[in-house]
Design an enzyme around this catalytic site. Structure first.
Site, PDB file in Angstrom:
ATOM      1  N   LYS A 100      76.936  87.153  17.949  1.00  0.00           N
ATOM      2  CA  LYS A 100      77.989  87.689  18.828  1.00  0.00           C
ATOM      3  C   LYS A 100      77.813  89.198  19.025  1.00  0.00           C
ATOM      4  CE  LYS A 100      81.230  86.343  15.998  1.00  0.00           C
ATOM      5  NZ  LYS A 100      80.388  85.613  15.053  1.00  0.00           N
ATOM      6  N   SER A 102      75.149  91.078  18.523  1.00  0.00           N
ATOM      7  CA  SER A 102      73.916  91.406  19.250  1.00  0.00           C
ATOM      8  C   SER A 102      74.102  91.164  20.747  1.00  0.00           C
ATOM      9  CB  SER A 102      72.741  90.558  18.740  1.00  0.00           C
ATOM     10  OG  SER A 102      72.649  90.650  17.339  1.00  0.00           O
ATOM     11  N   ASP A 124      86.413  92.542  14.928  1.00  0.00           N
ATOM     12  CA  ASP A 124      86.087  91.809  13.703  1.00  0.00           C
ATOM     13  C   ASP A 124      86.305  92.742  12.510  1.00  0.00           C
ATOM     14  OD1 ASP A 124      85.005  90.388  11.652  1.00  0.00           O
ATOM     15  OD2 ASP A 124      83.110  89.927  12.655  1.00  0.00           O
ATOM     16  N   ASN A 348      71.828  81.124  21.418  1.00  0.00           N
ATOM     17  CA  ASN A 348      70.960  82.176  20.884  1.00  0.00           C
ATOM     18  C   ASN A 348      70.032  81.601  19.809  1.00  0.00           C
ATOM     19  OD1 ASN A 348      70.018  84.793  20.468  1.00  0.00           O
ATOM     20  ND2 ASN A 348      71.586  85.274  18.959  1.00  0.00           N
TER      21      ASN A 348
HETATM   22  N1  ATP Z   1      67.818  86.130  19.196  1.00  0.00           N
HETATM   23  C1  ATP Z   1      67.718  86.635  17.990  1.00  0.00           C
HETATM   24  N2  ATP Z   1      66.533  86.674  17.361  1.00  0.00           N
HETATM   25  C2  ATP Z   1      66.410  87.183  16.129  1.00  0.00           C
HETATM   26  N3  ATP Z   1      67.423  87.682  15.411  1.00  0.00           N
HETATM   27  C3  ATP Z   1      68.642  87.662  15.973  1.00  0.00           C
HETATM   28  C4  ATP Z   1      68.863  87.156  17.280  1.00  0.00           C
HETATM   29  N4  ATP Z   1      70.177  87.282  17.554  1.00  0.00           N
HETATM   30  C5  ATP Z   1      70.749  87.846  16.487  1.00  0.00           C
HETATM   31  N5  ATP Z   1      69.844  88.073  15.528  1.00  0.00           N
HETATM   32  C6  ATP Z   1      70.064  88.639  14.194  1.00  0.00           C
HETATM   33  O1  ATP Z   1      70.968  87.767  13.500  1.00  0.00           O
HETATM   34  C7  ATP Z   1      71.834  88.528  12.671  1.00  0.00           C
HETATM   35  C8  ATP Z   1      73.278  88.201  13.009  1.00  0.00           C
HETATM   36  O2  ATP Z   1      73.518  88.663  14.319  1.00  0.00           O
HETATM   37  P1  ATP Z   1      74.920  89.259  14.757  1.00  0.00           P
HETATM   38  O3  ATP Z   1      75.410  90.253  13.773  1.00  0.00           O
HETATM   39  O4  ATP Z   1      74.772  89.670  16.164  1.00  0.00           O
HETATM   40  O5  ATP Z   1      75.788  87.952  14.633  1.00  0.00           O
HETATM   41  P2  ATP Z   1      77.384  87.800  14.622  1.00  0.00           P
HETATM   42  O6  ATP Z   1      77.667  86.478  15.215  1.00  0.00           O
HETATM   43  O7  ATP Z   1      78.002  88.981  15.279  1.00  0.00           O
HETATM   44  O8  ATP Z   1      77.677  87.833  13.088  1.00  0.00           O
HETATM   45  P3  ATP Z   1      79.109  87.962  12.351  1.00  0.00           P
HETATM   46  O9  ATP Z   1      79.842  86.700  12.632  1.00  0.00           O
HETATM   47  O10 ATP Z   1      78.728  88.112  10.925  1.00  0.00           O
HETATM   48  O11 ATP Z   1      79.781  89.168  12.937  1.00  0.00           O
HETATM   49  C9  ATP Z   1      71.473  89.987  12.878  1.00  0.00           C
HETATM   50  O12 ATP Z   1      70.614  90.362  11.861  1.00  0.00           O
HETATM   51  C10 ATP Z   1      70.749  89.997  14.224  1.00  0.00           C
HETATM   52  O13 ATP Z   1      69.806  91.030  14.337  1.00  0.00           O
END
Ligand code: ATP
Length: 411
Positions: A100, A102, A124, A348
């Site tokens: 989310k 990213s 968050d 993703n």
């Molecule tokens: N397409 C991708 N390829 C490789 N790594 C990714 C990709 N998308 C996200 N990541 C990696 O996955 C991890 C989690 O991503 P992110 O923090 O954006 O997720 P989130 O859903 O916001 O997590 P949370 O729920 O903990 O807030 C990060 O280390 C990010 O760099």
């Protein structure tokens, strides 16, 4: 031991030296040149994953990604998202860890680069915007994001701090203040009634999700203020599904609760006013009603904002696993129930097809494809515009990496 043949997933007309270039360009601010080399060699050879482009002549090399990106089934229509200068709100939500932040950060970068003064806001409590941008964006205020030529600001809301501020103010003005006042007027009976309102208790032990609601109302303060008028795109990086759903349903709940409190307080106020007028005293002291009324108004605005199809869109982010897709389906059902506009689904971390004989990759991809099939057959998700974003071989951190991701996802 190398399990797979070297990847053929990347096509580059120039000598490909991504590892060195990535480190040199700081595409990944957290890895050294040697780590980058290790990462690229190990991962690209073994898994055939997509790597980020070289920083030297990145696009002049006709760098193309062929067959790594799982075939896009629909475009996300970034042009449509960027069209117009009236303010638009994009909320990105989904299961924990799916990407989310990213996706939200990369969308904000892309909006900014398209000429939209943009704010990216994290609601968050476990913020990761700072980690994602590899910059310190903490502090609960708007912080300019460095590394872009267009204005992009980030805001990491601190719900606990906002909750505390609200609680303290309300208690001071309304809770204890009102009780003391009533007591001094000899209105013992009314004090007991006030006790039954449990105003202090409500604020001391708020219902789950109140922190989120207050965080959003805090955001409203920013977006309502004139000095923020210039921002035409606001991107929300929301908390994982459960929190977000509470956030979406809270305005109604709070509206009803605050409504009840205000009604009772009005009765009390008219009683005290009558008594005060007998004693010739004017009521000048503001009480908790003002704060509650303000909160209520903001809740109303948030509720409208969430449902306004012209200005708001909730984008669901998921990954190709049965669990994440099932949760996304439930999320969409709940959003629909709440009349929150949803059009797009980002899947993703899709593993690219591997041309190698890597058994792990093949099994994993098959598993992902099965999960992706679920989307087509899911009554909640099938109608959404689907965008697949590939898994890349290192963490996405820093503005250049987010820009790269943005160009992959938001087309
Ligand atoms: N397409 C991708 N390829 C490789 N790594 C990714 C990709 N998308 C996200 N990541 C990696 O996955 C991890 C989690 O991503 P992110 O923090 O954006 O997720 P989130 O859903 O916001 O997590 P949370 O729920 O903990 O807030 C990060 O280390 C990010 O760099």
């Amino acid at each position: 031991m190398t399990l797979c043949a070297p990847s053929i997933s990347l096509v580059c007309n120039d000598k490909f030296s991504a590892a060195n270039s990535m480190a040199m360009a700081g595409l990944f601010t957290h890895i050294s040149k040697s780590q980058a080399s290790f990462s690229l060699l190990k991962i690209t050879r073994s898994f055939g994953l997509i790597s980020l482009p070289t920083a030297r002549k990145p696009y002049r090399n006709s760098f193309r990604v062929r067959s790594v990106v799982a075939p896009a089934e629909a475009v996300s229509g970034f042009d449509e998202m960027a069209a117009g200068t009236q303010r638009k709100y994009y909320m990105l939500g989904g299961k924990g860890g799916v990407g989310k932040t990213s996706c939200a950060a990369s969308l904000a970068v892309k909006f900014a680069n398209s000429g939209h003064p943009t704010i990216v806001v994290s609601t968050d409590p476990a913020h990761s915007l700072s980690d994602s941008f590899a910059q310190d964006l903490t502090g609960g205020t708007l912080v300019p994001v460095e590394g872009l030529e267009s204005p992009l600001f980030a805001l990491e809301i601190n719900p606990d701090k906002a909750k505390e501020e609200f609680r303290t103010a309300s208690q001071k003005n309304g809770g204890t203040g009102v009780k003391d006042f009533m007591d001094s007027m000899g209105l013992g009976m009314l004090v007991e009634q006030l006790g039954e309102l449990k105003l202090g208790e409500l604020l001391d032990t708020p219902p789950p999700g109140l922190d989120e609601a207050i965080a959003i109302s805090k955001v409203m303060q920013f977006v309502e203020a004139q000095e923020y008028n210039m921002f035409t795109r606001i991107v929300f990086d929301t908390a994982p599904t459960g929190h977000t759903l509470r956030l979406l349903s809270l305005p109604d709940f709070l509206d009803a609760s605050i409504g009840k409190i205000l009604k009772l307080k009005k009765k009390l106020t008219s009683a005290t006013s009558a008594i005060k007028s007998v004693f010739g005293q004017e009521e000048t002291q503001p009480d908790a009603s003002d704060k509650l009324e303000q909160l209520r108004e903001r809740m109303g605005k948030v509720r409208e904002l969430f449902r306004d199809t012209d200005s708001t869109e909730f984008v669901i982010v998921t990954i190709p696993t049965v669990m994440a897709i099932s949760e996304s389906s439930r999320l969409h059902a709940s959003l629909k129930k709440e009349n929150v506009p949803v059009k797009r689904l980002i899947v993703n971390q899709v593993l690219p097809p591997s041309a190698s004989d890597c058994k792990f990759c093949a099994v994993k991809r098959k598993d992902q494809m099965r999960a992706l099939d679920m989307i087509h057959n899911d009554p909640e998700l099938a109608g959404l515009t689907l965008t697949q974003a590939p898994l890349v071989d290192v963490e996405i951190r820093g503005v250049p990496a987010l820009k790269f991701m943005g160009d992959m996802v938001w087309k």
